[in-house]
Each structure stands twice: as C-alpha cells, then as structure tokens.
Design an enzyme around this catalytic site. Sequence first.
Site, PDB file in Angstrom:
ATOM      1  N   LYS A  55      49.951  42.396  48.207  1.00 33.60           N
ATOM      2  CA  LYS A  55      49.173  42.090  46.991  1.00 33.60           C
ATOM      3  C   LYS A  55      47.979  43.033  46.856  1.00 33.60           C
ATOM      4  CE  LYS A  55      45.924  38.797  47.150  1.00 33.60           C
ATOM      5  NZ  LYS A  55      44.557  38.960  46.655  1.00 33.60           N
ATOM      6  N   ASN A  56      47.201  43.140  47.916  1.00 31.07           N
ATOM      7  CA  ASN A  56      45.948  43.894  47.786  1.00 31.07           C
ATOM      8  C   ASN A  56      46.170  45.394  47.670  1.00 31.07           C
ATOM      9  OD1 ASN A  56      44.495  41.580  47.677  1.00 31.07           O
ATOM     10  ND2 ASN A  56      43.892  41.585  49.832  1.00 31.07           N
TER      11      ASN A  56
ATOM     12  N   CYS B 277      38.480  34.854  44.656  1.00 36.82           N
ATOM     13  CA  CYS B 277      38.358  33.648  45.484  1.00 36.82           C
ATOM     14  C   CYS B 277      36.896  33.296  45.718  1.00 36.82           C
ATOM     15  CB  CYS B 277      39.038  33.877  46.837  1.00 36.82           C
ATOM     16  SG  CYS B 277      40.826  33.857  46.738  1.00 36.82           S
TER      17      CYS B 277
ATOM     18  N   ARG C 229      29.636  37.290  46.225  1.00 38.81           N
ATOM     19  CA  ARG C 229      30.424  38.527  46.377  1.00 38.81           C
ATOM     20  C   ARG C 229      29.855  39.596  45.441  1.00 38.81           C
ATOM     21  NH1 ARG C 229      36.802  37.175  46.399  1.00 38.81           N
ATOM     22  NH2 ARG C 229      36.930  39.211  47.402  1.00 38.81           N
ATOM     23  N   PRO C 230      28.748  40.211  45.842  1.00 39.90           N
ATOM     24  CA  PRO C 230      28.103  41.191  44.960  1.00 39.90           C
ATOM     25  C   PRO C 230      28.923  42.476  44.819  1.00 39.90           C
ATOM     26  CG  PRO C 230      27.005  41.133  47.095  1.00 39.90           C
ATOM     27  CD  PRO C 230      28.067  40.077  47.141  1.00 39.90           C
ATOM     28  N   ILE C 231      28.529  43.322  43.858  1.00 39.99           N
ATOM     29  CA  ILE C 231      29.200  44.629  43.696  1.00 39.99           C
ATOM     30  C   ILE C 231      28.174  45.758  43.759  1.00 39.99           C
ATOM     31  CG2 ILE C 231      31.273  43.849  42.458  1.00 39.99           C
ATOM     32  CD1 ILE C 231      29.827  44.674  39.845  1.00 39.99           C
ATOM     33  N   ASP C 232      27.057  45.491  44.468  1.00 42.60           N
ATOM     34  CA  ASP C 232      25.990  46.492  44.556  1.00 42.60           C
ATOM     35  C   ASP C 232      26.464  47.795  45.203  1.00 42.60           C
ATOM     36  OD1 ASP C 232      26.294  44.771  46.781  1.00 42.60           O
ATOM     37  OD2 ASP C 232      24.391  45.437  47.627  1.00 42.60           O
TER      38      ASP C 232
ATOM     39  N   ASP D  12      41.159  37.625  56.086  1.00 48.85           N
ATOM     40  CA  ASP D  12      42.186  36.941  55.294  1.00 48.85           C
ATOM     41  C   ASP D  12      43.147  36.134  56.168  1.00 48.85           C
ATOM     42  OD1 ASP D  12      41.032  38.162  53.140  1.00 48.85           O
ATOM     43  OD2 ASP D  12      42.611  39.644  52.836  1.00 48.85           O
TER      44      ASP D  12
ATOM     45  N   ARG E 276      48.725  33.197  43.608  1.00 48.56           N
ATOM     46  CA  ARG E 276      48.094  34.503  43.420  1.00 48.56           C
ATOM     47  C   ARG E 276      48.557  35.494  44.492  1.00 48.56           C
ATOM     48  NH1 ARG E 276      42.022  34.317  43.541  1.00 48.56           N
ATOM     49  NH2 ARG E 276      42.444  36.505  43.213  1.00 48.56           N
TER      50      ARG E 276
ATOM     51  N   ILE F   1      32.701  38.373  57.828  1.00 54.51           N
ATOM     52  CA  ILE F   1      32.860  39.168  56.601  1.00 54.51           C
ATOM     53  C   ILE F   1      32.319  38.443  55.366  1.00 54.51           C
ATOM     54  CG2 ILE F   1      34.500  40.409  55.118  1.00 54.51           C
ATOM     55  CD1 ILE F   1      34.324  41.608  57.917  1.00 54.51           C
TER      56      ILE F   1
ATOM     57  N   ARG G  91      39.273  39.420  41.758  1.00 53.67           N
ATOM     58  CA  ARG G  91      38.248  40.348  42.222  1.00 53.67           C
ATOM     59  C   ARG G  91      38.640  41.812  41.961  1.00 53.67           C
ATOM     60  NH1 ARG G  91      32.904  40.796  44.140  1.00 53.67           N
ATOM     61  NH2 ARG G  91      32.829  42.431  45.697  1.00 53.67           N
TER      62      ARG G  91
HETATM   63  C1  EPZ Z   1      39.107  42.767  49.685  1.00 53.55           C
HETATM   64  O1  EPZ Z   1      38.074  42.133  48.941  1.00 53.55           O
HETATM   65  C2  EPZ Z   1      40.313  41.903  49.546  1.00 53.55           C
HETATM   66  N1  EPZ Z   1      40.662  41.776  48.142  1.00 53.55           N
HETATM   67  C3  EPZ Z   1      40.050  40.527  50.140  1.00 53.55           C
HETATM   68  O2  EPZ Z   1      41.255  39.788  50.118  1.00 53.55           O
HETATM   69  C4  EPZ Z   1      39.609  40.692  51.594  1.00 53.55           C
HETATM   70  O3  EPZ Z   1      39.233  39.432  52.101  1.00 53.55           O
HETATM   71  C5  EPZ Z   1      38.429  41.647  51.699  1.00 53.55           C
HETATM   72  O4  EPZ Z   1      38.762  42.903  51.056  1.00 53.55           O
HETATM   73  C6  EPZ Z   1      37.996  41.943  53.122  1.00 53.55           C
HETATM   74  O5  EPZ Z   1      39.086  42.452  53.843  1.00 53.55           O
HETATM   75  C7  EPZ Z   1      41.346  42.728  47.534  1.00 53.55           C
HETATM   76  O6  EPZ Z   1      41.705  43.740  48.101  1.00 53.55           O
HETATM   77  C8  EPZ Z   1      41.692  42.512  46.112  1.00 53.55           C
HETATM   78  P1  EPZ Z   1      34.799  43.724  50.496  1.00 53.55           P
HETATM   79  P2  EPZ Z   1      36.741  42.888  48.591  1.00 53.55           P
HETATM   80  O7  EPZ Z   1      34.198  44.465  49.354  1.00 53.55           O
HETATM   81  O8  EPZ Z   1      37.062  44.290  48.258  1.00 53.55           O
HETATM   82  C9  EPZ Z   1      30.236  42.326  50.842  1.00 53.55           C
HETATM   83  C10 EPZ Z   1      42.599  37.872  49.832  1.00 53.55           C
HETATM   84  O9  EPZ Z   1      42.617  36.720  50.309  1.00 53.55           O
HETATM   85  N2  EPZ Z   1      29.995  43.266  49.729  1.00 53.55           N
HETATM   86  O10 EPZ Z   1      35.258  44.477  51.680  1.00 53.55           O
HETATM   87  O11 EPZ Z   1      36.034  42.072  47.604  1.00 53.55           O
HETATM   88  C11 EPZ Z   1      31.034  41.123  50.338  1.00 53.55           C
HETATM   89  O12 EPZ Z   1      30.210  40.181  49.718  1.00 53.55           O
HETATM   90  C12 EPZ Z   1      41.297  38.530  49.437  1.00 53.55           C
HETATM   91  O13 EPZ Z   1      43.625  38.522  49.601  1.00 53.55           O
HETATM   92  C13 EPZ Z   1      28.702  43.483  49.310  1.00 53.55           C
HETATM   93  O14 EPZ Z   1      27.742  42.920  49.844  1.00 53.55           O
HETATM   94  O15 EPZ Z   1      36.002  42.821  49.977  1.00 53.55           O
HETATM   95  C14 EPZ Z   1      31.674  40.626  51.600  1.00 53.55           C
HETATM   96  O16 EPZ Z   1      30.778  39.830  52.316  1.00 53.55           O
HETATM   97  C15 EPZ Z   1      40.148  37.636  49.453  1.00 53.55           C
HETATM   98  N3  EPZ Z   1      28.484  44.322  48.250  1.00 53.55           N
HETATM   99  C16 EPZ Z   1      31.958  41.911  52.371  1.00 53.55           C
HETATM  100  O17 EPZ Z   1      31.094  42.908  51.788  1.00 53.55           O
HETATM  101  C17 EPZ Z   1      29.506  44.962  47.610  1.00 53.55           C
HETATM  102  O18 EPZ Z   1      29.248  45.724  46.673  1.00 53.55           O
HETATM  103  C18 EPZ Z   1      33.406  42.397  52.281  1.00 53.55           C
HETATM  104  O19 EPZ Z   1      33.765  42.605  50.934  1.00 53.55           O
HETATM  105  C19 EPZ Z   1      30.822  44.746  48.067  1.00 53.55           C
HETATM  106  C20 EPZ Z   1      31.032  43.889  49.128  1.00 53.55           C
END
Ligand code: EPZ
Length: 422
Positions: A24-25, A120, A125-128, A310, A402, A332, A94
């Site tokens: 999926k991802n 989820c 879950r910020p995007i900074d 995950d 999903r 995480i 996301r």
């Molecule tokens: C991806 O999410 C996956 N989703 C998630 O899978 C997975 O849990 C995650 O990576 C970690 O492996 C997809 O690929 C669609 P991150 P993503 O950005 O990209 C913080 C599932 O069940 N962060 O690596 O959103 C964030 O808050 C899903 O299939 C910031 O602070 O994960 C988190 O604590 C759920 N600022 C950590 O980093 C940012 O700008 C990891 O997030 C971005 C992230």
Amino acid sequence: MNMQQLVINGKNKLQGEIEISGAKNSVLALLAATVILNGKTTLTGCPELSDVYSTCQILTSLGCSCKRKGNSITVCSDDIHKSDIDHSLMMKMRSSILFMGALLARFKSRPCEVFYPGGCPLGDRPIDIHISALSKLGAVITENGGKLICKAPNGLKGADISLMFPSVGATENIILASVLAKGETNLSNCACEPEITDLCRFLNKCGAKIYGYGTPNIRIVGVEKLYGCEYKVCPDRIETATYMGCAAVTGGELILNSADTSSMTAVVPVFEQMGCKIYAREHSILIAAPGQLKPVKNIRTMPYPGFPTDAQPIVMAALATAGGTSVIVETIFPNRFGQAAELVKMGADIRIENDVAIISKSGGLYGASVKCHDLRAGASLVVLALACEGKSILSDIYHIDRGYECLEQKLNAVGGDVVRTY
Ligand code: EPZ
C-alpha cells in the site's frame, strides 16, 4: 460503508499458503509520482484498497486518466489541467500530501492548492519537515485556513537538505520535487524504508537520476523530463507481518508467498523470540508457530531498518497470547497504542505508560465486540480475534479496508472463520 463488520470465530489453526499483495505505502507514492511523468505508466501488482481507489480519484480530479484492470493501474497525466485538490480527497489519507511535491514539480510557478492531509489518528502528525525541505528547493508555501498554496516562482533548484528526522513522507516529497529540479539535491538523514527504494527504482526506470536510495544519504541529479514505464509494486511488508501474527497466535503454519524477505529483517527475530520457526527464502516466508508463544521483553519501534511502527499493534496482539510479560516501546508516533483498550476487551492484559506498553500473560482470551481505531489497530484486533475462544465482532472496519486486500478471503482459505456482514 461504516456499517460493515467482521465476525471472527477464533481458535482455528491456520495452515496453508497466502499470497502477499503489493505494498500500500509504495503504490500510493508511485501513483502520486505519475503526475510528473510524460506518457503512460502501468503499475502492476496494485492491491485493491480504498486508499488506492482514493488516490486514483485524486489523479482523475486533476485531469489524469487512471484505469484499473485487475491488479494493474494505467495512468496518463499528459492532460492534467487542475493544480488543486479538494479538501475531502486530501482528508482521505496521509499520503495525499505527496501530491504537494509532485504538483510543484509539474506546475512550478503556477500555484497549486492542497490541504493538510488526513490519515490514521496516531497523534499529532505535522508536515513541517515536508514544508521546510520543499522551501529549500525553491517552493513558496503559504497557509490560508488549512489550505496550502504552493508555488515555485523561479522553478525548483537542487539543494543540500538534512532532515531533522527521517520522515518517510517528507523524503518521498523531496524526491518527487527534486527529480525534475535544476541541478543536484543532496539529502541526508532521510528515510530508508523499502517503499522509498521502490519509489526511486520506479523513477529511475522513468529516466530519473537518483543514487544512494536505501541509505540515509540520497543524491538526486535533476533531469529535463521523465517518461512513464511499466513497473511492479514491491510486496507489502506490513501485510506480511500481519499474516505472521495470524499464524503465530493460532499455533499455525503458513507459507507467505511473494513476500520480500529482505525487508523483514527486524520483524523475523521478534517472531523467532516468540518461539516461531521461520524459514525464509528470497520470495517466501514459512512460519510455524508453537502451541504457546513466548514473551519478548524489548521491542522498540524505529525507522527502517529498525522494527516498524506499523507492525507494533500486530505484534502487541500476538504477545497478548504469550505466557509471560513483554515490553514494547513506541518511538515513532506519540499515540500509537489505540488498539490496546480494544485488545483488553478481549481479555488481553496490557498496561500503557506513555510510550511504553507492558503486555502480561492473559487470564483468558474471549471473543468480544471491538472497534478498529485505525488501520493497523484494526489488523491487531483481527490477529487477537483469531486466538480468542468464541466470536468477535469488529466494527469500523473501513480502517482495515484501507490497507488489507481480500483479508477475509485470504484468512478463510487457510482455515480462518471470518465473515463480513453488511
Ligand atoms: C508513513 O507515514 C507511512 N504512511 C505510515 O504507515 C508509517 O507508519 C510511517 O511512514 C512510519 O513508518 C505512508 O507511507 C502513506 P513519517 P508518514 O513522516 O510518512 C513525525 C500505515 O499504517 N513528523 O515518517 O506520515 C511524525 O509526526 C501508515 O500504513 C514530523 O514531526 O510517517 C511521526 O511522529 C500509518 N514532521 C514521525 O515523524 C513531519 O513533517 C514519522 O512520520 C513529518 C513527520
């Protein structure tokens, strides 16, 4: 849709073979990437999932053609004409945020509009990290009431970018934005997840010049144009871990075909510590579970190649059936124990203290009515329900849909008793 439930009768030993679907991802990122390609792309091995459907809806809304035939999806973005995505579509998942990087690369100085993404509920879950990295490439991103207006007035230019955390989504967004940028981008402390490797392999097949993927340092040399190709999505490592969990709690024996063994290196030892025997070939994993699982004392979720967050809910469910006390530390996401309260309703003994879960030997597991809190939390309820005496009824299973293709069919084919009610 929300009314559907899964009714699971537990205690059946699972035995047989399961075909692992495409990840999926990975497919979600590959579909977003088609926005920056010329000509047709055909992705094979695309699972039938609601998130994949929603991503195709986004592509169609932008003016791309997007056709599914069996497990193949063919996309052509040559006629893309819109550069904004509706709020309702952005909120579905996301990964919709990956269109930010892709649209910037495609439209450059023309403004694109997206919204904060859904996904989820795993805490804040910020995007900074996405925004600051894309800004380094020349993007100007302004926010107006939840709407993000993005443009690159002078085009995108390669830059040196070091991430403060190896965010999966941010790494993907930077890759999407920089493959067509002018010059070279050097990315450090980036994510190494197999889905990132899949995205880079795909883009390189389309003509991109990406080096070092699968490591924390990626170098991207911008090219003029990229051309669509045919590409097979990599296997889903979290689906693989989920069926390992299903085998483990039922004392079963499953062969998981088309799995990518190389992406399971942190998961396999955890199941081995539980007492499972695992025979891994390059593209299949056999797991044979004992009658009683053993506890595991020190699981800590980490960015890849560490133990995946995950898979944490799934392993928690498996450990709820073990004959002793296990400890999981979630590093995480700030709120990823949404499954615990529901697992407790089935008789699991789980205590949560901040980011630590202590799972003790249960006094007895029995079917119950439980609610899926998010995608993997839902999968963890399936796992524990398979181990319970009697019937469990799972609601809010749209979360499961999903990310799991044909879940009940796959489980029933190996001896499970899982029925969807409408
Ligand atoms: C991806 O999410 C996956 N989703 C998630 O899978 C997975 O849990 C995650 O990576 C970690 O492996 C997809 O690929 C669609 P991150 P993503 O950005 O990209 C913080 C599932 O069940 N962060 O690596 O959103 C964030 O808050 C899903 O299939 C910031 O602070 O994960 C988190 O604590 C759920 N600022 C950590 O980093 C940012 O700008 C990891 O997030 C971005 C992230």
